[in-house]
Every structure is written in structure tokens, then in C-alpha cells.
Design a protein around this motif. Structure first.
Motif, mmCIF file in Angstrom:
data_model
loop_
_atom_site.group_PDB
_atom_site.id
_atom_site.type_symbol
_atom_site.label_atom_id
_atom_site.label_comp_id
_atom_site.label_asym_id
_atom_site.label_seq_id
_atom_site.Cartn_x
_atom_site.Cartn_y
_atom_site.Cartn_z
ATOM 1 N N ILE A 53 0.850 -1.201 0.000
ATOM 2 C CA ILE A 53 0.000 0.000 0.000
ATOM 3 C C ILE A 53 0.885 1.250 0.000
ATOM 4 C CG2 ILE A 53 -1.660 1.352 1.349
ATOM 5 C CD1 ILE A 53 -2.947 -1.030 -0.021
ATOM 6 N N PHE A 54 1.921 1.249 0.824
ATOM 7 C CA PHE A 54 2.829 2.387 0.903
ATOM 8 C C PHE A 54 3.449 2.694 -0.456
ATOM 9 C CE2 PHE A 54 7.048 4.225 1.724
ATOM 10 C CZ PHE A 54 6.672 5.353 2.429
ATOM 11 N N GLN A 55 3.916 1.654 -1.154
ATOM 12 C CA GLN A 55 4.564 1.838 -2.454
ATOM 13 C C GLN A 55 3.585 2.287 -3.539
ATOM 14 O OE1 GLN A 55 6.406 -1.949 -3.194
ATOM 15 N NE2 GLN A 55 8.120 -1.532 -1.817
ATOM 16 N N ASN A 56 2.317 1.941 -3.393
ATOM 17 C CA ASN A 56 1.320 2.265 -4.418
ATOM 18 C C ASN A 56 0.305 3.309 -3.946
ATOM 19 O OD1 ASN A 56 1.863 0.259 -6.693
ATOM 20 N ND2 ASN A 56 1.941 -1.006 -4.854
ATOM 21 N N ALA A 57 0.670 4.104 -2.963
ATOM 22 C CA ALA A 57 -0.263 5.061 -2.360
ATOM 23 C C ALA A 57 -0.840 6.044 -3.376
ATOM 24 C CB ALA A 57 0.423 5.821 -1.225
ATOM 25 N N HIS A 58 -0.147 6.283 -4.449
ATOM 26 C CA HIS A 58 -0.610 7.216 -5.481
ATOM 27 C C HIS A 58 -1.684 6.596 -6.387
ATOM 28 C CE1 HIS A 58 2.395 4.674 -7.327
ATOM 29 N NE2 HIS A 58 1.857 4.974 -8.503
ATOM 30 N N ALA A 59 -1.899 5.279 -6.300
ATOM 31 C CA ALA A 59 -2.796 4.596 -7.239
ATOM 32 C C ALA A 59 -3.646 3.537 -6.542
ATOM 33 C CB ALA A 59 -1.974 3.968 -8.359
ATOM 34 N N LEU A 60 -4.353 3.934 -5.488
ATOM 35 C CA LEU A 60 -5.162 2.970 -4.737
ATOM 36 C C LEU A 60 -6.597 2.877 -5.238
ATOM 37 C CD1 LEU A 60 -3.877 3.683 -1.122
ATOM 38 C CD2 LEU A 60 -3.163 1.874 -2.707
ATOM 39 N N GLY A 61 -6.968 3.740 -6.184
ATOM 40 C CA GLY A 61 -8.321 3.704 -6.724
ATOM 41 C C GLY A 61 -9.214 4.754 -6.095
ATOM 42 N N THR A 62 -10.516 4.618 -6.371
ATOM 43 C CA THR A 62 -11.491 5.587 -5.865
ATOM 44 C C THR A 62 -12.669 4.875 -5.222
ATOM 45 O OG1 THR A 62 -12.665 5.666 -7.983
ATOM 46 C CG2 THR A 62 -10.919 7.309 -7.637
ATOM 47 N N LEU A 63 -13.393 5.621 -4.403
ATOM 48 C CA LEU A 63 -14.618 5.152 -3.771
ATOM 49 C C LEU A 63 -15.692 6.193 -4.047
ATOM 50 C CD1 LEU A 63 -15.896 3.008 -1.821
ATOM 51 C CD2 LEU A 63 -15.365 4.615 0.024
ATOM 52 N N THR A 64 -16.859 5.739 -4.520
ATOM 53 C CA THR A 64 -17.972 6.654 -4.746
ATOM 54 C C THR A 64 -19.000 6.448 -3.639
ATOM 55 O OG1 THR A 64 -17.617 6.670 -7.127
ATOM 56 C CG2 THR A 64 -19.791 7.382 -6.344
ATOM 57 N N VAL A 65 -19.340 7.556 -2.980
ATOM 58 C CA VAL A 65 -20.274 7.567 -1.862
ATOM 59 C C VAL A 65 -21.374 8.557 -2.198
ATOM 60 C CG1 VAL A 65 -20.494 8.113 0.591
ATOM 61 C CG2 VAL A 65 -18.399 7.062 -0.250
ATOM 62 N N ASN A 66 -22.620 8.190 -1.937
ATOM 63 C CA ASN A 66 -23.733 9.112 -2.121
ATOM 64 C C ASN A 66 -24.130 9.656 -0.748
ATOM 65 O OD1 ASN A 66 -25.576 10.445 -3.819
ATOM 66 N ND2 ASN A 66 -27.193 9.056 -3.201
ATOM 67 N N ILE A 67 -24.264 10.963 -0.649
ATOM 68 C CA ILE A 67 -24.602 11.600 0.621
ATOM 69 C C ILE A 67 -25.970 12.252 0.486
ATOM 70 C CG2 ILE A 67 -23.935 13.366 2.303
ATOM 71 C CD1 ILE A 67 -21.023 12.825 1.465
ATOM 72 N N GLY A 68 -26.830 12.026 1.460
ATOM 73 C CA GLY A 68 -28.163 12.607 1.454
ATOM 74 C C GLY A 68 -28.526 13.164 2.813
ATOM 75 N N GLY A 69 -29.447 14.096 2.835
ATOM 76 C CA GLY A 69 -29.914 14.671 4.089
ATOM 77 C C GLY A 69 -29.248 15.973 4.464
ATOM 78 N N VAL A 70 -28.272 16.423 3.661
ATOM 79 C CA VAL A 70 -27.599 17.685 3.947
ATOM 80 C C VAL A 70 -28.526 18.818 3.508
ATOM 81 C CG1 VAL A 70 -25.605 19.135 3.405
ATOM 82 C CG2 VAL A 70 -25.318 16.661 3.656
ATOM 83 N N PRO A 71 -28.825 19.763 4.404
ATOM 84 C CA PRO A 71 -29.724 20.873 4.042
ATOM 85 C C PRO A 71 -29.141 21.716 2.912
ATOM 86 C CG PRO A 71 -29.279 20.854 6.396
ATOM 87 C CD PRO A 71 -28.357 19.860 5.770
#
Length: 170
Positions: A53-71
Motif C-alpha cells: 500500500i505504501f509503495q502504491n499510495a498514489h494509485a489505490l483507486g477511488t470510492l464513490t459515496v452518495n450523501i443525502g440529508g444535507v440541508p
């Protein structure tokens, strides 16, 4: 709950799960960003112990999160709120400066690191653990077998948490 919400992505392994990356969102980021999906870059843990993980910290991918309820807030006020948590709280009507129930849905991940097998056709069996500001686990998604670009069913990957917009965080 106040403070940060943390999303850790792991690879399921019968003997010992492998860390794949994490995303931390502060209350400031949550309340200034509004509702909707956010694709966030995974990062290594502070003081990362996993050499891969340390060696590849620049390329770990992405996570998509949906957020709801924020005024909803005025766009000009939202821009100011991005600069300060106090402004984020003051952007809300007085009755909404108290904790608000915010929904977080883990939608998908992309370009995750392969940790099962090796070589060209290696995969991972990812799952996500969501923790609240106190570090308590509040959600664990199902494992998606053999997939570096998994998606999760909303019914099994949503958690609702009380958050205070006046909580500062980085």
C-alpha cells in the motif's frame, strides 16, 4: 455523532483481510459539499505499515459515496462554508444548526489494487467498513467477490448518522 466519517476499503481473505485504502470526510466537507454522489480518491493510512500500500499510495483507486440529508444552502454561503466550519453552521437555519441525520450510501469503487493471487489476472474481494467520528463501526458492506471495480446494493450499503454541521474537522 460529530467529526469525521471514515470509509475503509478491505480485501476479504479467510486468514487475514488486506487493507486497500481509505477516505475520511470531515463534517465541514460533508456539509459544504451538499447532497449527491462524490467520487473520492483512496489514500493510505497515516503511518502505513503495509509495504505494498505504501509503495502504491498514489494509485489505490477511488470510492464513490452518495450523501443525502444535507440541508440546501445558498451557493454563495456554501462557498464561504468551504473555508470554515463555523460558516457552514451559520449557513443553516438556526433550527438546523443542531445534529442532522445524514445518509451515506457506499455506491462503488474503481481501480482497486489486486490482493488475491498475483500477476495479470489477480483480483480482490472488496468490502467497505464505515466508522463514525468516535471510531465506531457503523456499517460493513457485503463482500464483492473477484472484482476490482465493485458496486454495492444500496439497501445493504446505507447508514444514517446524526452529524452536527458546526463540528469542525479537516
Amino acid at each position: 455523532t460529530s467529526g469525521n466519517v471514515e470509509f475503509q476499503v478491505w480485501n476479504y481473505n479467510r486468514l487475514k483481510n488486506d487493507f486497500l485504502g481509505l477516505v475520511t470526510l470531515s463534517a465541514k466537507e460533508i456539509f459544504s459539499g451538499g447532497n449527491g454522489p462524490r467520487t473520492l480518491r483512496l489514500r493510505a493510512r497515516d503511518k502505513e505499515v503495509d509495504e505494498l500500500i505504501f509503495q502504491n499510495a498514489h494509485a489505490l483507486g477511488t470510492l464513490t459515496v452518495n450523501i443525502g440529508g444535507v440541508p440546501d444552502v445558498d451557493p454563495a454561503v456554501a462557498r464561504e462554508a468551504q473555508r470554515s466550519a463555523a460558516a457552514a453552521a451559520s449557513a443553516l437555519p438556526v433550527e438546523q444548526a443542531k445534529p442532522i441525520e445524514v445518509a451515506f450510501t457506499v455506491v462503488s469503487a474503481a481501480n482497486l489494487m489486486e490482493r488475491d493471487g498475483g500477476g495479470m489476472f489477480g483480483t480482490s474481494d472488496p468490502f467497505v467498513i464505515v466508522s463514525d467520528g468516535a471510531g465506531e463501526e457503523v456499517l460493513k458492506t457485503p463482500v464483492v467477490d473477484d472484482n476490482l471495480n465493485p458496486s454495492w446494493e444500496a439497501a445493504k450499503a446505507t447508514v444514517r448518522m446524526k452529524m452536527s454541521p458546526s463540528t469542525s474537522g479537516n
